[in-house]
Design an enzyme around this catalytic site. Sequence first.
Site, PDB file in Angstrom:
ATOM      1  CD  GLU A 158      -3.491   0.434   2.087  1.00  0.00           C
ATOM      2  OE1 GLU A 158      -4.141   0.101   1.514  1.00  0.00           O
ATOM      3  OE2 GLU A 158      -3.225   1.182   3.725  1.00  0.00           O
ATOM      4  CB  CYS A 216      -6.848  -3.697   6.470  1.00  0.00           C
ATOM      5  SG  CYS A 216      -5.751  -1.999   5.806  1.00  0.00           S
ATOM      6  CD  GLU A 268     -14.525  -9.899  -5.025  1.00  0.00           C
ATOM      7  OE1 GLU A 268     -15.451 -11.122  -5.191  1.00  0.00           O
ATOM      8  OE2 GLU A 268     -14.498  -8.677  -4.034  1.00  0.00           O
TER       9      GLU A 268
END
Lengths: 189, 588
Positions: free
Chosen positions: B284, B304, B371
């Site tokens: 990140e 998160c 996903e």
Amino acid sequence: MSHCCQVSTDNWEDVKAKCLTALPEDIVNYIDDHKGDEHAESNLIAILHRVQRHFGYLGQEQMNAVAQLAQIPLAKVTGVATFYHLFRLQPRGKHVISVCMGTACYVKGAEKLSQRLMDELGIHYGETTKDGMFSLDNSRCLGTCGLAPVIMVDDQVYGPVTPSEITIILEKYIKQPRAAAPKAALAVQ
Amino acid sequence: MTEPMIKLTIDGELLEVPAGTTVMKAAEKLGINIPRLCYHPDLSLEGACRVCVVQVEGFNHFIASCSQQVWEGMMVQTNSPQIRQARRDILELLLDNHPKDCQTCERDGNCELQRQAYRLGVRERLFEGKRKQYPQDESSKSVVRNPEKCILCGRCIRVCAEVQGVQNLSQHGRGFNTVVGPANLGPMDESACIQCGQCVAVCPTAAFLEKDHTERVWEALSGAAGKKHLVVHTAPAIRATIGESFGFPLGTPVTGQLVTALRRLGFDAIFDTNFGADLTVIEEGNEFLKRLNGEGPLPLLTSCSPGWINFMEKFYPEMIPLASTCKSPMQMTSTLIKTYYAERKGIDPKDIFVVAIMPCVAKKYEAARPEQLLSQGETVTDAVLTTRELAWMIKSYGIDFANLPEGEYDRPLGVSSGAGDIFGTTGGVMEAALRTVAVKLTGEELGPLVFEAVRGIVGLKEATVSIGGQEINVAVCDGLTHAKKALAYIKSGEKNYHLVEMMACPGGCIMGGGQPYPPFEMDVLDPELAKLRAKALYSVDAHKQLRRSHENPAITKLYEEYIGEPNGEKAHELLHTHYQARMPRGIR
């Protein structure tokens, strides 16, 4: 946003377009006109009344459209719709049957009448038969206590009625679906 | 301006309180706790349950003390025989419309209704009559709704609307037939629910619970369906809270006992989700530095918190391009267990069963996100246990948690920096990111460690941090009503944030929907509770040698051996994901 995105991930226009097709223009305008109001949420009941007047009941699709267009949470819309007795969540049948639950009728066996109607029609209060023929309601005193127990079909009062007569009354409407109202009621002159 | 003071008498004792104080609060000043159920200090007043009634001289009806403000000369009785009888009657009526299954209920021993029944002296059931009977809604991957156990206190409705801004719950119908649920009383799975689990946390009974994953974990532990390699990893916030379930004082970190307990349960490898947190900082952080360089939109929104991600997809889909594409620390850790670790160990990922211990209910849904599955459709995280579920499993197994020797996490995915620990509290992800970003921006190895401005339990925190001559505007949101505020600023352009930390639960993961129910004298949303739990994490961090994520040697090794470059191709394949607008669209 300082650098904006190339591909839009927003679905608002799609959601809105779908909602606009679910409601007539005058209701959409009504919602828009009142959006900026102080306590805009308090217009919810007025909006739902308009929807019911137009469609005869509050459908899922319509309630969802109201929620999105007025930006009132759907849970609140359906919460209000289920709280008030006069909001209907199913289309009304061709004929509305109302069982009087006033004191006199109750004492004279209205409960048995309603049980018989539920058995014959296969529905509960507030529901409509699958063929769209009958809706079943109960009501407070209809003011014809002398005829107790009574039921009302559309604008016609029947009384006193016994459970076995329910079948005969229903038959009339099933056999003459196009007739406005049967000519003679059982005991009402 | 000081509030005018009001004099009143409670149980014969004269006291003075500021005008506007409720009778319940005034009584607390005298050390009298009036029983309550629907009342919650951090939510609006409901006045629904009537358990808190008191007697006031001059009135021949009882008054609800939670909502009645004091007046001059008021004479209150909190414990007359009549009032005790009235409260008992009210509670008996609630119980008569409640399943009689305390012994087999998940909340047994931890139920507010049960507690009040005991306290008020309900010793028999007087009425046998009609009781509400509804099916349980198990459609959601995270939250189970059981309207039979609902006492219509309305706390869930209020927390969902007032704290989370989701407004997914409402009362439907009326009178005896009232049911609390999502729109149309449809399945939770098809509602605007973002699965944060705050309804579970505030519910006084078991009308809302997390979806049970303990069964599948027991089964895996037993090896009944074929012996698998059992791996568990524990979120940062667990070490700060699970001790509460075993008699440790609030805010006691119990990392070592936690590891030993998991080993006793039979896990083959025990890793730390902190490792994933450190990895998140690297990925990140790099994503952020790139965007700061003009490659991509700002601000960067952290990713998160699965409750926040669900919220974004349903309520603010236009913000998706701003969100970091990083998977959460849980999903990163689990992915690496089934790839990197599996390869190193020479185990087929299909033979690994990964359990994540999370403070969170939404993680159960995240684990099942289509996903985020492996290439052949397997989940990377096979079961998610909440802190409560794990505490119960430990008790059920008969492990004497409090007296366990302190164990250590296994290598390599159990090595972590203090930056990983503080991920569990609001502001922690931001602070962890800033520690690493500061070093990367300035090139100085000893950048600042403590960013006081992003600490604390205040909802929306804003700060401008100056790093290497560059001003970075940051915002930290906990509780989604605060996230809404920040998003509105971003949309209007009123605030020019660069980096925004988003956590769905108020206080962050330490106050997540899967955390232990607090002790009797505290309330679920109490900021004091959040402060104590956060303190535990900050102390763990302060006592570590490694404080910055990029200093973690196991992370360095992982990049050298396996991933290559941060944000590189392999990193994107394993550690990043994508989001999409989801229906139904929520009302903001």
